[in-house]
Design a protein around this motif. Structure first.
Motif, PDB file in Angstrom:
ATOM      1  N   GLN A 107     -17.279  36.251   3.364  1.00 34.44           N
ATOM      2  CA  GLN A 107     -16.544  37.515   3.344  1.00 34.44           C
ATOM      3  C   GLN A 107     -17.079  38.502   2.314  1.00 34.44           C
ATOM      4  OE1 GLN A 107     -12.910  35.611   2.273  1.00 34.44           O
ATOM      5  NE2 GLN A 107     -12.011  36.205   4.223  1.00 34.44           N
ATOM      6  N   GLN A 108     -18.272  38.317   1.842  1.00 32.99           N
ATOM      7  CA  GLN A 108     -18.792  39.166   0.779  1.00 32.99           C
ATOM      8  C   GLN A 108     -18.681  40.652   1.129  1.00 32.99           C
ATOM      9  OE1 GLN A 108     -22.704  38.184  -0.597  1.00 32.99           O
ATOM     10  NE2 GLN A 108     -22.748  39.856  -2.069  1.00 32.99           N
ATOM     11  N   ALA A 109     -18.989  41.005   2.353  1.00 37.72           N
ATOM     12  CA  ALA A 109     -18.960  42.418   2.761  1.00 37.72           C
ATOM     13  C   ALA A 109     -17.555  43.010   2.677  1.00 37.72           C
ATOM     14  CB  ALA A 109     -19.508  42.567   4.171  1.00 37.72           C
ATOM     15  N   SER A 110     -16.532  42.206   2.919  1.00 36.36           N
ATOM     16  CA  SER A 110     -15.176  42.756   2.895  1.00 36.36           C
ATOM     17  C   SER A 110     -14.527  42.682   1.515  1.00 36.36           C
ATOM     18  CB  SER A 110     -14.293  42.061   3.928  1.00 36.36           C
ATOM     19  OG  SER A 110     -14.237  40.681   3.686  1.00 36.36           O
ATOM     20  N   VAL A 111     -14.893  41.679   0.690  1.00 35.12           N
ATOM     21  CA  VAL A 111     -14.247  41.568  -0.624  1.00 35.12           C
ATOM     22  C   VAL A 111     -14.941  42.398  -1.699  1.00 35.12           C
ATOM     23  CG1 VAL A 111     -13.213  39.310  -0.188  1.00 35.12           C
ATOM     24  CG2 VAL A 111     -15.431  39.434  -1.308  1.00 35.12           C
ATOM     25  N   ALA A 112     -16.229  42.636  -1.576  1.00 36.71           N
ATOM     26  CA  ALA A 112     -16.959  43.388  -2.605  1.00 36.71           C
ATOM     27  C   ALA A 112     -16.359  44.786  -2.834  1.00 36.71           C
ATOM     28  CB  ALA A 112     -18.441  43.469  -2.269  1.00 36.71           C
ATOM     29  N   PRO A 113     -16.039  45.563  -1.766  1.00 34.51           N
ATOM     30  CA  PRO A 113     -15.423  46.872  -2.009  1.00 34.51           C
ATOM     31  C   PRO A 113     -14.066  46.782  -2.724  1.00 34.51           C
ATOM     32  CG  PRO A 113     -16.214  46.739   0.254  1.00 34.51           C
ATOM     33  CD  PRO A 113     -16.329  45.365  -0.334  1.00 34.51           C
ATOM     34  N   LEU A 114     -13.310  45.723  -2.431  1.00 36.31           N
ATOM     35  CA  LEU A 114     -12.022  45.536  -3.113  1.00 36.31           C
ATOM     36  C   LEU A 114     -12.222  45.340  -4.610  1.00 36.31           C
ATOM     37  CD1 LEU A 114      -9.823  43.120  -0.956  1.00 36.31           C
ATOM     38  CD2 LEU A 114      -9.340  45.473  -1.598  1.00 36.31           C
ATOM     39  N   PHE A 115     -13.169  44.479  -4.969  1.00 33.23           N
ATOM     40  CA  PHE A 115     -13.429  44.223  -6.384  1.00 33.23           C
ATOM     41  C   PHE A 115     -13.915  45.496  -7.081  1.00 33.23           C
ATOM     42  CE2 PHE A 115     -13.082  39.854  -5.134  1.00 33.23           C
ATOM     43  CZ  PHE A 115     -12.702  39.186  -6.281  1.00 33.23           C
ATOM     44  N   ARG A 116     -14.798  46.252  -6.421  1.00 31.91           N
ATOM     45  CA  ARG A 116     -15.286  47.513  -7.008  1.00 31.91           C
ATOM     46  C   ARG A 116     -14.137  48.490  -7.210  1.00 31.91           C
ATOM     47  NH1 ARG A 116     -19.684  46.647  -3.593  1.00 31.91           N
ATOM     48  NH2 ARG A 116     -18.839  48.063  -2.022  1.00 31.91           N
ATOM     49  N   HIS A 117     -13.274  48.591  -6.198  1.00 33.17           N
ATOM     50  CA  HIS A 117     -12.133  49.505  -6.288  1.00 33.17           C
ATOM     51  C   HIS A 117     -11.231  49.135  -7.466  1.00 33.17           C
ATOM     52  CE1 HIS A 117      -8.512  51.730  -5.358  1.00 33.17           C
ATOM     53  NE2 HIS A 117      -7.842  50.591  -5.279  1.00 33.17           N
ATOM     54  N   TYR A 118     -10.859  47.887  -7.555  1.00 30.05           N
ATOM     55  CA  TYR A 118      -9.954  47.476  -8.627  1.00 30.05           C
ATOM     56  C   TYR A 118     -10.604  47.619 -10.005  1.00 30.05           C
ATOM     57  CZ  TYR A 118      -6.392  45.934  -5.373  1.00 30.05           C
ATOM     58  OH  TYR A 118      -5.403  45.904  -4.401  1.00 30.05           O
ATOM     59  N   ASP A 162     -12.768  28.233  -3.705  1.00 38.08           N
ATOM     60  CA  ASP A 162     -12.931  26.785  -3.543  1.00 38.08           C
ATOM     61  C   ASP A 162     -13.838  26.294  -4.657  1.00 38.08           C
ATOM     62  OD1 ASP A 162     -13.427  24.187  -2.819  1.00 38.08           O
ATOM     63  OD2 ASP A 162     -14.259  24.663  -0.843  1.00 38.08           O
ATOM     64  N   CYS A 163     -13.270  25.564  -5.589  1.00 42.20           N
ATOM     65  CA  CYS A 163     -14.020  25.109  -6.769  1.00 42.20           C
ATOM     66  C   CYS A 163     -15.107  24.099  -6.420  1.00 42.20           C
ATOM     67  CB  CYS A 163     -13.060  24.495  -7.779  1.00 42.20           C
ATOM     68  SG  CYS A 163     -11.836  25.661  -8.369  1.00 42.20           S
ATOM     69  N   HIS A 164     -15.079  23.541  -5.226  1.00 48.17           N
ATOM     70  CA  HIS A 164     -16.070  22.539  -4.834  1.00 48.17           C
ATOM     71  C   HIS A 164     -17.242  23.147  -4.071  1.00 48.17           C
ATOM     72  CE1 HIS A 164     -13.308  19.501  -6.213  1.00 48.17           C
ATOM     73  NE2 HIS A 164     -12.357  20.041  -5.467  1.00 48.17           N
ATOM     74  N   ASP A 165     -17.212  24.455  -3.854  1.00 51.40           N
ATOM     75  CA  ASP A 165     -18.277  25.128  -3.126  1.00 51.40           C
ATOM     76  C   ASP A 165     -19.228  25.793  -4.123  1.00 51.40           C
ATOM     77  OD1 ASP A 165     -19.936  26.562  -1.460  1.00 51.40           O
ATOM     78  OD2 ASP A 165     -18.324  27.578  -0.369  1.00 51.40           O
ATOM     79  N   GLY A 166     -20.321  25.102  -4.426  1.00 53.06           N
ATOM     80  CA  GLY A 166     -21.293  25.608  -5.391  1.00 53.06           C
ATOM     81  C   GLY A 166     -21.971  26.892  -4.951  1.00 53.06           C
ATOM     82  N   GLN A 167     -21.999  27.160  -3.662  1.00 60.73           N
ATOM     83  CA  GLN A 167     -22.642  28.374  -3.167  1.00 60.73           C
ATOM     84  C   GLN A 167     -21.808  29.631  -3.452  1.00 60.73           C
ATOM     85  OE1 GLN A 167     -23.467  27.542   0.946  1.00 60.73           O
ATOM     86  NE2 GLN A 167     -25.283  26.334   0.454  1.00 60.73           N
ATOM     87  N   LEU A 168     -20.550  29.447  -3.869  1.00 63.29           N
ATOM     88  CA  LEU A 168     -19.713  30.595  -4.217  1.00 63.29           C
ATOM     89  C   LEU A 168     -20.039  31.154  -5.600  1.00 63.29           C
ATOM     90  CD1 LEU A 168     -16.036  29.945  -3.090  1.00 63.29           C
ATOM     91  CD2 LEU A 168     -17.540  31.803  -2.436  1.00 63.29           C
ATOM     92  N   PHE A 169     -20.687  30.342  -6.431  1.00 67.28           N
ATOM     93  CA  PHE A 169     -20.942  30.738  -7.815  1.00 67.28           C
ATOM     94  C   PHE A 169     -21.703  32.061  -7.921  1.00 67.28           C
ATOM     95  CE2 PHE A 169     -23.234  30.311 -11.913  1.00 67.28           C
ATOM     96  CZ  PHE A 169     -22.123  30.340 -12.738  1.00 67.28           C
ATOM     97  N   PRO A 170     -22.831  32.251  -7.212  1.00 72.01           N
ATOM     98  CA  PRO A 170     -23.535  33.543  -7.310  1.00 72.01           C
ATOM     99  C   PRO A 170     -22.677  34.725  -6.841  1.00 72.01           C
ATOM    100  CG  PRO A 170     -24.933  31.912  -6.234  1.00 72.01           C
ATOM    101  CD  PRO A 170     -23.576  31.302  -6.376  1.00 72.01           C
ATOM    102  N   LEU A 171     -21.873  34.516  -5.802  1.00 73.87           N
ATOM    103  CA  LEU A 171     -21.008  35.579  -5.315  1.00 73.87           C
ATOM    104  C   LEU A 171     -19.965  35.945  -6.371  1.00 73.87           C
ATOM    105  CD1 LEU A 171     -19.899  37.509  -3.179  1.00 73.87           C
ATOM    106  CD2 LEU A 171     -18.654  35.567  -2.186  1.00 73.87           C
ATOM    107  N   LEU A 172     -19.362  34.943  -7.005  1.00 70.66           N
ATOM    108  CA  LEU A 172     -18.359  35.213  -8.032  1.00 70.66           C
ATOM    109  C   LEU A 172     -18.980  35.945  -9.227  1.00 70.66           C
ATOM    110  CD1 LEU A 172     -16.359  31.882  -7.845  1.00 70.66           C
ATOM    111  CD2 LEU A 172     -15.550  34.155  -7.179  1.00 70.66           C
ATOM    112  N   LEU A 173     -20.213  35.598  -9.568  1.00 66.36           N
ATOM    113  CA  LEU A 173     -20.900  36.314 -10.646  1.00 66.36           C
ATOM    114  C   LEU A 173     -21.107  37.779 -10.276  1.00 66.36           C
ATOM    115  CD1 LEU A 173     -23.588  33.769 -11.890  1.00 66.36           C
ATOM    116  CD2 LEU A 173     -21.589  34.592 -13.120  1.00 66.36           C
ATOM    117  N   THR A 174     -21.412  38.040  -9.015  1.00 69.47           N
ATOM    118  CA  THR A 174     -21.618  39.413  -8.547  1.00 69.47           C
ATOM    119  C   THR A 174     -20.306  40.193  -8.529  1.00 69.47           C
ATOM    120  OG1 THR A 174     -23.425  38.665  -7.142  1.00 69.47           O
ATOM    121  CG2 THR A 174     -22.477  40.807  -6.623  1.00 69.47           C
TER     122      THR A 174
END
Length: 195
Positions: A64-75, A87-99
């Motif tokens: 969902q990067q395309a839909s959540v990124a604008p929300l984070f920028r807005h806030y 999901d704390c067990h999904d290591g692939q989420l780490f780069p997205l969360l950093l962004t």
């Protein structure tokens, strides 16, 4: 005693939750409403920017990067704290969360009590940050006024050959005669001599 402090911390808080509608999330929203929160629960993520909130909670999925990124920028642009649920067990989420740079991260399947504690902590931290921003702004304004007074005194000293106390006395007398502040008088002195 704990209930009273939670009621005080959450009473009137506008919370915007972006999370799939599950039975657990509906119960969580009901609990927050009973604690005095004004909860808005949206899913799927709307295309338009959301209304103002005191705190946003956003479920993050790597698809969902395309839909959540604008929300984070807005806030971030309106200085609203954001708590990401991931999901704390999904290591692939780490780069997205950093962004996305959320203010806090919690497990997507966290229990309601820990989420409420996270909400209270984020709100408290946001209030402290706002207090510090306000204090810094006041200090910057005071510093700008002091600089303006010092500049005006310097100009008067150089232009009319006055000493520091004479220049200050001149500005005080002028301020009293025009019934204006010393800062306004200093600005007038600087503006009149620049022409």
């Amino acid at each position: 005693m704990i209930e009273q402090s939670l009621l005080a911390a959450l009473s009137g808080v506008r919370l915007h939750l972006f999370h799939p509608h599950t039975q657990g999330m509906r119960a969580f929203c009901t609990s927050l409403t009973q604690l005095g929160c004004h909860v808005r629960h949206d899913w799927p993520i709307p295309a338009s920017l959301p209304p103002e909130a005191d705190l946003a909670i956003i479920a993050v999925d790597r698809h969902q990067q395309a839909s959540v990124a604008p929300l984070f920028r807005h806030y971030r642009s309106v200085q609203t704290p954001v708590l990401a649920l991931a999901d704390c067990h999904d290591g692939q989420l780490f780069p997205l969360l950093l962004t996305l740079e959320p203010d806090a991260i919690s497990a997507r399947e966290a229990d309601p009590f820990s989420l409420i504690i996270q909400i209270v902590a984020r709100l408290h931290a946001a209030q402290e940050q706002q207090t510090l921003r306000d204090r810094l702004h006041k200090q910057q304004q005071a510093r700008a006024r002091q600089d303006s007074l010092a500049q005006a005194k310097g100009v008067l000293m150089q232009t009319f050959g006055l000493d520091e106390s004479g220049a200050y006395g001149f500005m005080r007398k002028e301020a009293m005669n025009t019934r204006s502040s010393l800062e306004f008088t200093a600005e007038r002195v600087l503006n009149s001599l620049q022409k």
